[in-house]
Design an enzyme around this catalytic site. Sequence first.
Site, PDB file in Angstrom:
ATOM      1  N   GLU A 147       0.603  -1.124  -0.085  1.00 17.35           N
ATOM      2  CA  GLU A 147      -0.035  -0.222  -0.069  1.00 17.35           C
ATOM      3  C   GLU A 147       0.804   1.361   0.035  1.00 17.35           C
ATOM      4  O   GLU A 147       0.521   2.256  -0.497  1.00 17.35           O
ATOM      5  CB  GLU A 147      -0.943   0.139   1.188  1.00 17.35           C
ATOM      6  CG  GLU A 147      -2.118  -1.006   0.981  1.00 17.35           C
ATOM      7  CD  GLU A 147      -1.858  -2.203   1.772  1.00 17.35           C
ATOM      8  OE1 GLU A 147      -0.403  -2.458   1.877  1.00 17.35           O
ATOM      9  OE2 GLU A 147      -2.714  -3.474   1.767  1.00 17.35           O
ATOM     10  N   PHE A 152     -11.589  -7.121  14.197  1.00 23.40           N
ATOM     11  CA  PHE A 152     -10.283  -7.580  13.294  1.00 23.40           C
ATOM     12  C   PHE A 152     -10.006  -6.300  12.130  1.00 23.40           C
ATOM     13  O   PHE A 152     -11.126  -6.075  11.650  1.00 23.40           O
ATOM     14  CB  PHE A 152     -10.821  -8.886  12.744  1.00 23.40           C
ATOM     15  CG  PHE A 152      -9.792  -9.331  11.847  1.00 23.40           C
ATOM     16  CD1 PHE A 152      -8.529  -9.766  12.020  1.00 23.40           C
ATOM     17  CD2 PHE A 152      -9.795  -9.421  10.469  1.00 23.40           C
ATOM     18  CE1 PHE A 152      -7.513 -10.050  11.311  1.00 23.40           C
ATOM     19  CE2 PHE A 152      -9.253  -9.829   9.365  1.00 23.40           C
ATOM     20  CZ  PHE A 152      -7.771 -10.185  10.154  1.00 23.40           C
ATOM     21  N   GLN A 153      -8.901  -6.247  12.175  1.00 23.52           N
ATOM     22  CA  GLN A 153      -8.336  -5.176  11.497  1.00 23.52           C
ATOM     23  C   GLN A 153      -9.291  -3.705  11.438  1.00 23.52           C
ATOM     24  O   GLN A 153      -9.333  -2.836  10.521  1.00 23.52           O
ATOM     25  CB  GLN A 153      -8.712  -5.744   9.962  1.00 23.52           C
ATOM     26  CG  GLN A 153      -7.657  -6.612   9.670  1.00 23.52           C
ATOM     27  CD  GLN A 153      -7.368  -6.973   8.254  1.00 23.52           C
ATOM     28  OE1 GLN A 153      -8.296  -6.742   7.442  1.00 23.52           O
ATOM     29  NE2 GLN A 153      -6.204  -7.788   7.968  1.00 23.52           N
ATOM     30  N   LYS A 169     -17.838  -0.742   5.657  1.00 23.73           N
ATOM     31  CA  LYS A 169     -18.155  -1.999   4.813  1.00 23.73           C
ATOM     32  C   LYS A 169     -19.751  -1.832   4.612  1.00 23.73           C
ATOM     33  O   LYS A 169     -20.091  -2.443   3.540  1.00 23.73           O
ATOM     34  CB  LYS A 169     -17.381  -3.348   5.380  1.00 23.73           C
ATOM     35  CG  LYS A 169     -17.779  -4.407   4.227  1.00 23.73           C
ATOM     36  CD  LYS A 169     -16.963  -5.488   4.515  1.00 23.73           C
ATOM     37  CE  LYS A 169     -17.509  -6.692   3.561  1.00 23.73           C
ATOM     38  NZ  LYS A 169     -16.342  -7.821   3.475  1.00 23.73           N
ATOM     39  N   MET A 219      23.706   9.400   2.730  1.00 23.44           N
ATOM     40  CA  MET A 219      23.572  10.608   3.448  1.00 23.44           C
ATOM     41  C   MET A 219      24.144  10.740   4.922  1.00 23.44           C
ATOM     42  O   MET A 219      24.784  11.529   5.461  1.00 23.44           O
ATOM     43  CB  MET A 219      22.352  11.188   3.107  1.00 23.44           C
ATOM     44  CG  MET A 219      21.945  12.567   3.677  1.00 23.44           C
ATOM     45  SD  MET A 219      23.282  13.911   3.084  1.00 23.44           S
ATOM     46  CE  MET A 219      22.047  14.502   1.614  1.00 23.44           C
TER      47      MET A 219
HETATM   48  C1  LIG Z   1      11.933   6.161   5.535  1.00 26.99           C
HETATM   49  C2  LIG Z   1      13.255   6.811   5.781  1.00 26.99           C
HETATM   50  N1  LIG Z   1      14.067   6.279   6.831  1.00 26.99           N
HETATM   51  C3  LIG Z   1      15.184   6.890   7.268  1.00 26.99           C
HETATM   52  C4  LIG Z   1      15.354   7.866   6.572  1.00 26.99           C
HETATM   53  C5  LIG Z   1      16.730   8.544   7.129  1.00 26.99           C
HETATM   54  N2  LIG Z   1      17.716   8.603   6.028  1.00 26.99           N
HETATM   55  C6  LIG Z   1      17.866   9.819   5.035  1.00 26.99           C
HETATM   56  S1  LIG Z   1      18.786   9.766   3.822  1.00 26.99           S
HETATM   57  C7  LIG Z   1      19.200   8.153   4.139  1.00 26.99           C
HETATM   58  C8  LIG Z   1      19.977   7.248   3.502  1.00 26.99           C
HETATM   59  C9  LIG Z   1      19.565   6.744   2.163  1.00 26.99           C
HETATM   60  O1  LIG Z   1      20.419   5.875   1.615  1.00 26.99           O
HETATM   61  P1  LIG Z   1      20.129   5.429  -0.030  1.00 26.99           P
HETATM   62  O2  LIG Z   1      19.113   5.394  -0.327  1.00 26.99           O
HETATM   63  O3  LIG Z   1      21.173   4.283  -0.047  1.00 26.99           O
HETATM   64  O4  LIG Z   1      20.841   6.990  -0.703  1.00 26.99           O
HETATM   65  P2  LIG Z   1      22.367   7.499  -0.652  1.00 26.99           P
HETATM   66  O5  LIG Z   1      22.284   8.791   0.476  1.00 26.99           O
HETATM   67  O6  LIG Z   1      23.467   6.530  -0.395  1.00 26.99           O
HETATM   68  O7  LIG Z   1      22.548   8.330  -2.075  1.00 26.99           O
HETATM   69  C10 LIG Z   1      18.538   7.877   5.379  1.00 26.99           C
HETATM   70  C11 LIG Z   1      18.691   6.451   6.259  1.00 26.99           C
HETATM   71  C12 LIG Z   1      14.570   8.502   5.625  1.00 26.99           C
HETATM   72  N3  LIG Z   1      14.867   9.849   4.956  1.00 26.99           N
HETATM   73  N4  LIG Z   1      13.439   7.821   5.238  1.00 26.99           N
END
Ligand SMILES: Cc1ncc(C[n+]2csc(CCOP(=O)(O)OP(=O)(O)O)c2C)c(N)n1
Length: 623
Positions: free
Chosen positions: A72, A134-135, A184, A531
């Site tokens: 979803e 449920f749900q 529902k 990042m």
């Molecule tokens: C759902 C979610 N969980 C955690 C984060 C925190 N977060 C921001 S950037 C990042 C790293 C992303 O890694 P990747 O997709 O491999 O991209 P890269 O920075 O390596 O290009 C994380 C864990 C987020 N933004 N969203």
Amino acid sequence: MSTKIAIARRTTPKKPAPRPELGQVMQGRDILVRALEREGVECVFAYPGGASMEIHQALTHSAIRTILPRHEQGGAFAAGGYARATGRPGVCMATSGPGATNLLTGIADAYMDSVPLIAITGQVPQAMIGKGAFQETDFFGVTLPVVKHSYLITDVNDIARIVKEAFHIAGTGRPGPVVIDFPKNLQQARTQPVWPAEVHLRGYDPDKRADDLALNEIIGLIEKAERPVLYCGGGIITGNASAELRQFAEATQIPVTTTIMGCGAFPETHDLSLRWLGMHGAACANWAVNGEFESRKSPDQPMVQVKPGADLLLAFGVRFDDRVTGKVDEFCKHGTIVHIDIDQAEHQKNRKVHLAVESDIKYALGRLNAMIRQRPIKKNFSAWHVQIAAWKQRAPFHYGLTPEVVRSEHMRGHLQGRESEVILPQMAIQELYELTRGQAIITTGVGQHQMWAGQYYKFTRPRQFLTSAGLGAMGFGYPAALGAKTAFPDQQVIDIDGDGSFLMNVQELATAHIEQIAAKVMILNNQHLGMVVQWEDNFYQGNRGHTYLGDPARRGQIYPDYVAMARSFNVPAERVLYKKDLRPALQRMLDSPQPFLLDVVCPYTEHVIPFIRANGTVADMVY
Ligand SMILES: Cc1ncc(C[n+]2csc(CCOP(=O)(O)OP(=O)(O)O)c2C)c(N)n1
Ligand SMILES: [Mg+2]
């Protein structure tokens, strides 16, 4: 002295109100689907379950295309991608409980970025609500802080009106998500629907128009300014005001910077473009807004100005996000700030401004343009343009090969002796930009690759860069690309993704294959949460806190094998390791009539620059 009060008289006879239309007796589920058809819905991204299968039954008799995502969350992001690409509300649907809660991130994403989204959820029968059935989840309650509006249908006779209102609310004024929770028993109940011809919502008037007094004041401020800057956001795109913005910028010769949400609102290839601003934005944009300062090593050192920044900031359709302003008191500290926004709640919220104007931006810019046509602005900002050109030349987006690349263990084996064949992530995006001649619709995940996509792909039209900016939701990229490609099957739609982000909704490769939605993905695979690694390097002496995505037992290998994974979904895929192979592989990806995954292996040692640390100032910018 007597005061004259002018009372407007109605000179034209009142038009008769359009009449509602009476439909045939049908079940609630069919009323919902007919109502969606009447709103012009082309497709819904819907995953069934006990509390929503009635609606799926109704959808099987409709011309609306029902696309089954494999999660979803993927469905909600796809609907968001569709909405961002078209400007029309995207529709997603899920069953009650876990189906509904899986939509939540997509709803929050739409809320943060003002995206029109209709999220329909099945709910347990009314008699079971509040019993822990449920749900059963109180989805109305769960979503309350992240919706523009929400409905829990309590009467089968309300369905037609609610759907009409929901689309009106989602798509007008400042757009946003609307939840319709549908028990529902009401899906099964029967009635004769009354299709409303119009929407009347007391207290909701999205048609806001600036008065001429305020607009004249803006023109006066421009005439007095020496160093004006336009700071434009997603509001320009949602307000369909790009043409008006361009006309205004060209007529006044005011340079334009945008937020990430505003990328494409003004052509980034235009001479007046400063590109985007903020934490990872262009140095010249940050200097133009804030002034240039001597670089300081720590926030306790004083800020020493070298060159002044904007003395007038025209903030149009923006919300002074912290990723843009940094330390908000220092943001455009010495400038007069004018803020035009359709949402009054944004005025004086994050940054105090001198003139706040509540208006639809298309109207305000159109009116400003008309005023300028009548009385052209005489001011000449050539000295300011010279300064900006010097800043642009001094600090363009740049990257270079460093010996550090061999630190990436997953690169060592194949790069040995061929270090110059390394593919840097920025390079891959630049190649993609060239091969697509800057024309593709680009989506992203969240992380370094997202920032580089914004830096190295130049956007020239609105709705071309679809990215989860406000929420920053990893996993957004590929499903959003599916949504955009559904709307524009003849355009090239490419997700520039991170390995971490892509994996969060990898199951949508099945949707792409089965539904024949030829969205492409280029993974910039650095085997890390890049990042977060960058922040570890900057603020935690490089100590790794669970930011490695590879297999610790086999650090020399790439893990997981995205190519094998894609092939298991019957999606063609390739991996590239060397620079010499990149361009032809990208071309094969672009030429593919099917969805396609390109796994581009990159080092993790690159940092995104420019970089202004959180709550920092332009004096703290690393560039
Ligand atoms: C759902 C979610 N969980 C955690 C984060 C925190 N977060 C921001 S950037 C990042 C790293 C992303 O890694 P990747 O997709 O491999 O991209 P890269 O920075 O390596 O290009 C994380 C864990 C987020 N933004 N969203
Ligand atoms: Mg990564």
